[in-house]
Scaffold this active site. Structure first.
Site, mmCIF file in Angstrom:
data_model
loop_
_atom_site.group_PDB
_atom_site.id
_atom_site.type_symbol
_atom_site.label_atom_id
_atom_site.label_comp_id
_atom_site.label_asym_id
_atom_site.label_seq_id
_atom_site.Cartn_x
_atom_site.Cartn_y
_atom_site.Cartn_z
ATOM 1 N N ASP A 176 6.934 -3.355 -2.727
ATOM 2 C CA ASP A 176 5.703 -3.990 -2.264
ATOM 3 C C ASP A 176 5.909 -4.745 -0.946
ATOM 4 O O ASP A 176 5.010 -4.803 -0.120
ATOM 5 C CB ASP A 176 5.183 -4.937 -3.354
ATOM 6 C CG ASP A 176 3.761 -5.398 -3.086
ATOM 7 O OD1 ASP A 176 3.030 -4.694 -2.349
ATOM 8 O OD2 ASP A 176 3.378 -6.462 -3.625
ATOM 9 N N HIS A 198 -4.505 -4.043 2.852
ATOM 10 C CA HIS A 198 -4.494 -3.681 1.428
ATOM 11 C C HIS A 198 -5.421 -2.498 1.135
ATOM 12 O O HIS A 198 -6.464 -2.643 0.522
ATOM 13 C CB HIS A 198 -4.858 -4.892 0.562
ATOM 14 C CG HIS A 198 -3.749 -5.891 0.475
ATOM 15 N ND1 HIS A 198 -3.771 -7.077 1.172
ATOM 16 C CD2 HIS A 198 -2.579 -5.871 -0.197
ATOM 17 C CE1 HIS A 198 -2.648 -7.755 0.912
ATOM 18 N NE2 HIS A 198 -1.910 -7.039 0.099
ATOM 19 N N HIS A 208 -0.963 -0.710 -7.860
ATOM 20 C CA HIS A 208 -0.635 -2.136 -7.926
ATOM 21 C C HIS A 208 -1.581 -3.056 -7.138
ATOM 22 O O HIS A 208 -1.604 -4.262 -7.385
ATOM 23 C CB HIS A 208 0.806 -2.385 -7.476
ATOM 24 C CG HIS A 208 0.946 -2.474 -5.992
ATOM 25 N ND1 HIS A 208 0.949 -1.372 -5.183
ATOM 26 C CD2 HIS A 208 1.036 -3.549 -5.168
ATOM 27 C CE1 HIS A 208 1.046 -1.752 -3.925
ATOM 28 N NE2 HIS A 208 1.101 -3.068 -3.881
ATOM 29 N N ASP A 209 -2.346 -2.520 -6.186
ATOM 30 C CA ASP A 209 -3.307 -3.351 -5.448
ATOM 31 C C ASP A 209 -4.734 -2.816 -5.586
ATOM 32 O O ASP A 209 -5.587 -3.051 -4.723
ATOM 33 C CB ASP A 209 -2.939 -3.414 -3.953
ATOM 34 C CG ASP A 209 -1.923 -4.514 -3.642
ATOM 35 O OD1 ASP A 209 -1.946 -5.550 -4.340
ATOM 36 O OD2 ASP A 209 -1.118 -4.341 -2.705
#
Ligand code: NAG
Ligand code: NAG
Ligand code: ZN
Length: 460
Positions: free
Chosen positions: A336, A186, A226-227
């Site tokens: 994703d 991530h 988004h992360d």
């Protein structure tokens, strides 16, 4: 969110004040664990609106996200880590990058030798076999900034929304820097990969003919952020270690809420949309949140059921803004988790990275005598098992519906790669002559992973 404000505030002028307060402790017996009492000062806390600090029996209540996966820097002195914690590194880095902001050329940060090659790659940014790892090397680790800047220009969004180039550049630098480069998976390269996939989906006929510029802007920004600030551990870990984020977001979409609020923090801090009427920029923030929250994998069934119902009833009407927004959510969800749909050489690298992140969480759990989370035990799980289960129970159901919605060459390519990748992992598993994990065991593990009850998953 609070953490963002906290860092903002530090960056404004309080950094030295905070350092002098010295509200920091670390376990000297363990170089890899630095426990920081980020919120040590009550006045700081109340100013930034954090929930009151709670005492806990867990020593890792204040575990530092940024050092969780920092084994590569195990020789760094605590002081250096401290700077990273306080995002000072990011600040310095940003200001260095910002010093010579160009008006047009997004690639100025590249080494001259690589600039040409990176530019060349960008011409094929819409290809499904785009090698984001190579692009990241050619851009000297700046794939997310470079790619997003390029795409926003490519779609004419900078001009259309009259985005200030200096603010935009600053925003993207901060986004990239807020991803943890120490996370095996991530990190900013994952965000760049998701943004590239999103770009591929935006070009699919079903979307291309119906999405508005606003939708595209939102889709790209959501993919890139988004992360944001992902700690490299999952939600159950944050809950069981009593992390303040779990409290703040009441155990619900804890990470996704944090990613969203972090993104909002950066939008406000850089004033990227400050030229828009307040109502509009609030709408951007809200819609961004609704996209990012859709990436919560534990809500997969909810979205999938809704998608299926629309497809069964053939009632998606993309003139309707709320239907378009739903399709954007589905596109982001696909982007994703599209790793299994990439060509083997790329897909395999992602699989190894995500598994390493899971296993590192498992190691931390073992060390602290916590129950090891599903898929996180390097003694009993393998990369192949995890991938095969992930494809069967998570990716295939999603991409099957996506293909019903958009039955194109790209969708067929993705399903084709997924089939081949699954076969490759299966044959690798067999070569290792390990006892193959029973399918039922794998399924239960994935249900746990999805935080779902098994019957829910069987029912579809
Ligand atoms: C979150 O989960 C923990 C552990 O199950 C529980 O103790 C806590 O009360 C929950 N918090 C909320 C707000 O539900
Ligand atoms: C758009 O779709 C939503 C959800 O299906 C529905 O509630 C709304 O009435 C639709 N709007 C228009 C203008 O058709
Ligand atoms: Zn992600």
């Amino acid at each position: 969110c609070g953490a963002r404000n906290f860092w903002c505030m530090l960056k404004q002028n309080k950094l030295s004040t905070y350092l002098k307060r010295g509200a920091i402790s670390y376990d000297s017996s363990d170089q890899t664990a630095l426990y920081i009492r980020m919120l040590g000062d009550v006045r700081v806390r109340s100013q930034v609106g954090f929930e009151p600090e709670r005492r806990s029996s867990h020593p890792y209540l204040f575990i530092d996200f940024r050092t969780l996966h920092s084994k590569y820097e195990s020789h760094s002195v605590p002081e250096r880590r401290l700077h990273r914690l306080l995002s000072c590194q990011r600040y310095l880095h940003s200001s260095r990058l910002l010093r010579g902001v160009p008006q047009q050329i997004p690639l100025h940060i590249l080494d001259e030798d690589y600039t040409g090659q990176a530019r060349c790659m960008l011409e094929k940014v819409g290809n499904w076999n785009f090698d984001i790892f190579l692009f990241d090397r050619l851009t000297n680790g700046n794939s997310l900034i470079t790619l997003t800047f390029h795409l926003l220009n490519h779609y004419g969004l900078v001009e259309l929304f009259q985005l200030d180039l200096v603010k935009l550049w600053r925003f993207l630098v901060m986004v990239q820097e807020d991803y943890h480069s120490g996370n095996p998976y991530h990190n900013a390269v994952h965000a760049a990969d998701v943004t590239q996939a999103m770009h591929c989906y935006l070009q699919e006929p079903m979307l291309a003919k119906s999405l508005t510029s606003y939708d595209i802007l939102l889709g790209l920004l959501a993919a890139a952020t988004h992360d944001l600030d992902h700690p490299g551990v999952n939600q159950p870990f944050l809950i069981k270690t009593d992390h303040y984020l779990a409290t703040l977001y009441r155990n619900t979409s804890v990470l996704e809420n944090h990613h969203w609020k972090s993104a909002v923090g950066l939008l406000r801090e850089t004033g990227l949309f400050s030229h828009l009427p307040p109502e509009d920029s609030l709408n951007v923030e809200r819609d961004l949140g609704s996209l990012i929250l859709a990436t919560d994998i534990s809500r997969q069934n909810e979205y999938l059921t809704r998608f299926r119902t629309h497809l069964d009833q053939n009632n998606l009407c993309l003139i309707n803004a709320s239907h378009r927004h739903f399709i954007l959510q589905m596109a982001l969800k696909c982007a994703d988790i599209c790793n299994p749909c990439r060509p083997w050489e790329l897909s395999k690298q992602w699989s190894e990275k995500v598994t390493e992140e899971f296993f590192q969480q498992g190691d931390i759990e073992k060390k602290h005598k916590l129950e090891v989370s599903p898929l996180c035990d390097r003694e009993t799980n393998t990369v192949g098992d995890i991938q095969i289960g992930f494809m069967a129970y998570v990716a295939e159901p999603l991409f099957a519906e996506w293909t019903r919605f958009s039955d194109t060459r790209l969708s067929q390519t993705m399903l084709g790669h997924m089939g081949l990748n699954k076969a490759s992992w299966s044959s690798l598993q067999q070569e290792q002559t390990s006892i193959p994990a029973a399918p039922s065991h794998l399924m239960i593990t994935f249900c746990l992973f999805l935080l779902l009850l098994p019957p829910l998953l069987i029912n579809h």
